[in-house]
Each structure stands twice: as C-alpha cells, then as structure tokens.
Write a protein that holds these residues in place. Structure first.
Motif, PDB file in Angstrom:
ATOM      1  N   ALA B 135      35.117  38.799  35.338  1.00 22.87           N
ATOM      2  CA  ALA B 135      34.173  37.461  35.487  1.00 22.87           C
ATOM      3  C   ALA B 135      34.735  36.667  36.496  1.00 22.87           C
ATOM      4  N   LEU B 136      36.248  36.533  36.406  1.00 23.05           N
ATOM      5  CA  LEU B 136      36.826  35.636  37.750  1.00 23.05           C
ATOM      6  C   LEU B 136      36.423  36.228  39.060  1.00 23.05           C
ATOM      7  N   VAL B 137      36.434  37.444  39.344  1.00 21.33           N
ATOM      8  CA  VAL B 137      36.281  37.880  40.566  1.00 21.33           C
ATOM      9  C   VAL B 137      34.880  37.748  40.905  1.00 21.33           C
ATOM     10  N   ILE B 138      33.914  37.958  40.090  1.00 25.59           N
ATOM     11  CA  ILE B 138      32.530  37.700  40.161  1.00 25.59           C
ATOM     12  C   ILE B 138      32.230  36.370  40.571  1.00 25.59           C
ATOM     13  N   VAL B 139      32.871  35.422  39.800  1.00 30.99           N
ATOM     14  CA  VAL B 139      32.505  34.093  40.148  1.00 30.99           C
ATOM     15  C   VAL B 139      32.905  33.472  41.439  1.00 30.99           C
ATOM     16  N   ALA B 180      36.677  41.878  49.988  1.00 34.73           N
ATOM     17  CA  ALA B 180      37.603  41.342  48.775  1.00 34.73           C
ATOM     18  C   ALA B 180      37.198  41.591  47.326  1.00 34.73           C
ATOM     19  N   THR B 181      35.891  41.383  47.215  1.00 33.46           N
ATOM     20  CA  THR B 181      35.187  41.576  45.934  1.00 33.46           C
ATOM     21  C   THR B 181      35.279  42.934  45.412  1.00 33.46           C
ATOM     22  N   VAL B 182      34.850  43.882  46.256  1.00 31.70           N
ATOM     23  CA  VAL B 182      34.750  45.287  45.970  1.00 31.70           C
ATOM     24  C   VAL B 182      36.268  45.911  45.530  1.00 31.70           C
ATOM     25  N   LYS B 183      37.175  45.580  46.306  1.00 32.15           N
ATOM     26  CA  LYS B 183      38.343  45.966  45.981  1.00 32.15           C
ATOM     27  C   LYS B 183      39.210  45.403  44.964  1.00 32.15           C
ATOM     28  N   ALA B 184      38.787  44.040  44.542  1.00 33.05           N
ATOM     29  CA  ALA B 184      39.299  43.415  43.456  1.00 33.05           C
ATOM     30  C   ALA B 184      38.526  43.939  42.174  1.00 33.05           C
ATOM     31  N   ALA B 195      47.464  40.346  38.895  1.00 32.67           N
ATOM     32  CA  ALA B 195      48.422  40.022  40.074  1.00 32.67           C
ATOM     33  C   ALA B 195      48.544  41.025  40.982  1.00 32.67           C
ATOM     34  N   ALA B 196      47.986  42.255  40.721  1.00 32.54           N
ATOM     35  CA  ALA B 196      48.035  43.441  41.613  1.00 32.54           C
ATOM     36  C   ALA B 196      46.885  43.207  42.887  1.00 32.54           C
ATOM     37  N   VAL B 197      45.816  42.231  42.476  1.00 35.50           N
ATOM     38  CA  VAL B 197      44.872  41.908  43.551  1.00 35.50           C
ATOM     39  C   VAL B 197      45.144  40.371  43.981  1.00 35.50           C
ATOM     40  N   ALA B 198      46.393  39.737  43.792  1.00 30.32           N
ATOM     41  CA  ALA B 198      46.335  38.254  44.158  1.00 30.32           C
ATOM     42  C   ALA B 198      45.984  38.063  45.548  1.00 30.32           C
ATOM     43  N   ASP B 199      46.495  39.042  46.444  1.00 33.19           N
ATOM     44  CA  ASP B 199      46.213  38.611  47.814  1.00 33.19           C
ATOM     45  C   ASP B 199      44.604  38.605  48.097  1.00 33.19           C
ATOM     46  N   TRP B 200      43.946  39.345  47.597  1.00 31.55           N
ATOM     47  CA  TRP B 200      42.344  39.357  47.548  1.00 31.55           C
ATOM     48  C   TRP B 200      41.623  38.013  47.239  1.00 31.55           C
ATOM     49  N   LEU B 201      42.354  37.735  45.665  1.00 19.09           N
ATOM     50  CA  LEU B 201      41.768  36.509  44.947  1.00 19.09           C
ATOM     51  C   LEU B 201      42.074  35.378  45.900  1.00 19.09           C
ATOM     52  N   LYS B 202      43.314  35.194  46.747  1.00 20.39           N
ATOM     53  CA  LYS B 202      43.654  34.238  47.345  1.00 20.39           C
ATOM     54  C   LYS B 202      42.795  34.064  48.594  1.00 20.39           C
ATOM     55  N   LEU B 203      42.442  35.343  49.098  1.00 24.45           N
ATOM     56  CA  LEU B 203      41.281  35.203  50.218  1.00 24.45           C
ATOM     57  C   LEU B 203      40.103  34.742  49.900  1.00 24.45           C
ATOM     58  N   LEU B 204      39.597  35.028  48.608  1.00 24.74           N
ATOM     59  CA  LEU B 204      38.356  34.726  48.055  1.00 24.74           C
ATOM     60  C   LEU B 204      38.378  33.176  47.862  1.00 24.74           C
ATOM     61  N   VAL B 205      39.582  32.561  47.467  1.00 28.17           N
ATOM     62  CA  VAL B 205      39.658  31.147  47.176  1.00 28.17           C
ATOM     63  C   VAL B 205      39.479  30.410  48.428  1.00 28.17           C
ATOM     64  N   ALA B 206      40.212  30.893  49.577  1.00 25.19           N
ATOM     65  CA  ALA B 206      40.186  30.170  50.753  1.00 25.19           C
ATOM     66  C   ALA B 206      38.684  30.495  51.377  1.00 25.19           C
ATOM     67  N   ALA B 207      38.312  31.463  51.340  1.00 26.89           N
ATOM     68  CA  ALA B 207      36.891  31.792  51.811  1.00 26.89           C
ATOM     69  C   ALA B 207      35.893  30.766  50.990  1.00 26.89           C
ATOM     70  N   ASP B 208      36.073  30.592  49.988  1.00 31.87           N
ATOM     71  CA  ASP B 208      35.292  29.673  49.039  1.00 31.87           C
ATOM     72  C   ASP B 208      35.489  28.263  49.514  1.00 31.87           C
TER      73      ASP B 208
END
Lengths: 215, 225
Positions: B135-139, B180-184, B195-208
C-alpha cells in the motif's frame, strides 16, 4: 554576428577533426573506432547544455512574458533534440564494434533515450497548440518539469542497471584520460558548443521572422 | 474562503458530479477487468511466467487505467463551458490544482485497490502479510503519477489531439516513478523488508515532492486561458 559565429564553428570543427585524427593517438584496445568519441561526447554535453538553456528560458518566460525567451527555449529544444539524436546515433555506431550490439538498456543509454522522447514530446506540444501565447506558456511549464525530471531519471536508471564505461571526464579528481586525447576532446567540445550557439542564433532569428510574418 | 476550503470545493463538486453520473468509475472498473483478460490471453495460462512479471503487470494496469482516468480531469469543465468558471474562481489558482489532484488521487487509489483485489483473485497473488508495504509503495507512486498527470491534463484539455498528446507527454516523464515502483513492488511481493528498497522509496518521496511543488507553482500559468 551570427555569421561570425558560424565561421568560428566551422574553423573549430575543422580543428577538432584535425586534432581528433592527427594529434590524438590511436587508442590501444579499441583502435580507431574510439575516435568517434570526439563527436559522441561533445554532442551529449551540448545536448545537456541545450536543455539547461530551455529550463532557464522557460522560467524567464513565465516570470517576464518576454517573447524572446520563448523563442530561445523553442530553438534550444530543437537543437538539443538534434544533438541528442546525434549522441544516440554515434553511440550506436561505437557500441556495435566494442560491445557487439547497436543498443542495450544500459543506464546512460536509457537516460539519454528518455531525454530524447521527453523533448520530442515538448516539440510535439509546441506544434499542436494553435494559439501562440498559450503554446508558449504550456511549453514553458513542460520545459521546467522535464528539466527537473532529469536528475530523477538519472538516479533511477543508474540504480536500475549499468554497463557503460564510467565517466572519464566529468567526475571528481583528475580525469583518467591521456592528455593528448583529452586535448582533442576539449577542442571538439568547444567546436560543438560553437555549432550549438550558431544553430540557436539562426533558429531564433527564423522564429522571429516567422512570428513577424504571421502577426 | 481559506485555501483548503477552496480546494475542498473542487473535490466536492467533482465527487458530486461523479456520484450522479457514475461515468468515470464504472467504466474504469470495467476497463481494469478487461485489462486482466488481455494480460491473461497475451501471456498464456502459465502461472510461473505470470508470477515473474506480476509487478510489471500490476503497474501496467495502474498506468493504463490512470491514463484514461487522469486524461478526463478537466473534461467536465471543457464540455460544459465551465473553463471560465475556474478562471473566475477567486484567490490563488493553485487551490484548484490541489483539489483536482486530491480528486484524482482518490479516483486512482480506488481503481488500484480494485485492480489489486482482482489480481489476488485471478492471478493468485498472496498479499496477506505484505499489504502495508504494498500500500505504501502504491500510494507513493500514485501521488507522483497523479501530480504530473493533473498538470498535463490541464495543459492538454484545450488542445485538438488531447487524447493522443496526454499519454505522449506523461509517459516519458513518469519513467523514474515507474522504475522505482516496479522494483519496490517486486521486492515487497517477495516478502523483503521495506528497508531493502529504502533507496527507491526515497526516490519516490523526492519525486512526489518535486512534482507536487512544480504543479502548485506552475498551475496558474496553465489555467490562464
């Protein structure tokens, strides 16, 4: 003025060819194929410069509503797409003998390809909006979004995968590149930058004439 | 009226229109169902092959239904000649953007929830223990997608070939979000910790953040006329 710029570009390009083939040594492992770098690397640097100019001109247009800024953004995007195309084409020609493939989804190839389609879309938008003032506003917004997207694209595709040789020029510390090759490269970067400036000036003038004619 | 209330007025109006006409949601649900059929028919019945490409399929579904849904953002105003109404709205125009974005976010999240449920049923995806991460990744992904989508929808609303131009502009810009979303999603579905996909989540937050801020700042230039 524009004419002077054009002749300067011609002279610099000839000098670039001369040092690229005459002065710079034959690369040990790749042989003469490597000399395509003197077109490939300057093209991509100039393309990035062109898109940075689009960004600055777009912000300036929205802030000041100066039509000149809009023309610069438009012209720079066109020239930038041209140089991105040259980068992809020369990269393919270089990649075939060295990597054994015309194209691969390596990180830097991917990010340049995304840049290419992003700014092709920008030009498409320009062509499709009939009202000139509205088209200029929309294009400026897209120019800003696209430029801010560049770092995101960069990081995402680097994490995604990488195969390209690491940068030997733009990186911290001293460049890992023979000084003769570096000199030849820098001459060619200058030549391409002059060519860009010439194309930009010429295209801006044509756009102005077009607008005067239709006004 | 305060900024938030003006944004809310836009959301409320769109929700009311949607409740009475039920145009967009019904069609999007049906479209999502058809997408599952298409995925199944084009990839064949081999379950293992489907499982390998599942995160990609999921986001392909979100993107395709999102393109249809987001593209319609300003259609109500255009078709009913209410564009001037938006222009005449008092105060900061970006409140309209925030309202439209919130509405789109709501619409897309509902469609995505239904799509995930359909994936669970038809493709036997197990989301039991991983749903909070998913849900977090999707949102996060949907916020970025909707932020640019809403801005571009306003931009293309007045253009002749808008249904063509909208995806052509939006898809290249969405590449970072998509990667980012597909990998996460892949990692989350495999049961890996966030935590394993923290980099991708940070990228998503920055992009948002970047997309929403740019949207808020530039929207008034798009709406102008």
């Amino acid at each position: 003025m524009t004419r002077v710029l054009g002749w300067l570009a011609v002279v610099a390009l000839l000098a670039g060819l001369a040092v690229g083939f005459g002065v710079a040594p034959r690369e040990v492992t790749q042989g003469n194929v490597q000399r395509i770098m003197y077109v490939h690397v300057p093209s991509v640097l100039v393309a990035y410069l062109a898109f940075a100019v689009v960004f600055v001109a777009s912000v300036a247009y929205l802030a000041r509503r100066a039509e000149a800024a809009d023309r610069i953004a438009h012209a720079s995007a066109e020239v930038g797409v041209l140089f991105t195309g040259i980068t992809i084409a020369t990269g393919s020609i270089w990649g075939k003998p060295t990597w054994g493939t015309w194209w691969t989804w390596d990180a830097r190839l991917t990010s340049v390809a995304i840049l290419f389609v992003m700014y092709l879309g920008y030009l498409l938008l320009r062509g499709m909006v009939e009202d000139r003032e509205r088209g200029a506003r929309y294009a400026a917004v897209l120019g800003i979004v696209a430029a801010l997207n560049v770092p995101l694209v960069h990081f995402s595709v680097v994490w995604w995968r990488t195969l390209h040789q690491p940068p030997s020029l733009l990186k911290p510390g001293t460049p890992t590149i023979a000084s003769a090759i570096l000199a030849a490269l820098l001459v060619n970067v200058l030549a391409h930058a002059l060519l860009y400036a010439y194309f930009l000036a010429k295209r801006v003038r044509i756009l102005r004439r077009e607008q005067e004619a239709s006004a | 009226m305060t900024y938030a209330r003006r944004a809310w007025a836009v959301v409320w109006k769109d929700l009311l229109v949607e409740r009475r006409s039920k145009e967009t949601l019904n069609a999007l649900f049906f479209f999502s169902l058809l997408l599952l059929f298409v995925f199944q028919f084009t990839l064949g019945p081999d379950r293992e092959r489907l499982a390998a490409v599942l995160p990609g399929l999921l986001w392909l579904g979100f993107i395709l239904s999102g393109l249809l849904g987001l593209g319609r953002t300003f259609l109500v105003e255009r078709e009913n000649d209410c564009w001037e109404g938006l222009l005449l709205a008092p105060g900061d125009k970006s409140a309209i953007y925030v309202g439209k974005l919130a509405g789109n976010l709501l619409l897309m999240l509902v469609v995505e929830a239904v799509l995930v449920a359909m994936f669970v049923v038809f493709f036997n995806v197990d989301v039991g223990g991983v749903w909070p991460g998913l849900a977090l990744v999707i949102v996060l992904g949907t916020i970025g997608f909707a932020a640019v989508g809403t801005l571009f929808a306003a931009m293309t609303a007045q253009v002749r070939a808008r249904e063509l131009l909208f995806p052509v502009l939006l898809l290249p810009v969405q590449v970072p979000i998509l990667l980012a979303t597909v990998k996460a999603t892949e990692a989350v579905l495999l049961g890996e910790p966030l935590a394993a996909v923290a980099d991708w989540l940070k990228l998503l937050v920055a992009a948002d953040l970047i997309y929403v801020v740019v949207g808020v700042l530039t929207f008034e230039f798009v709406l102008e006329g």
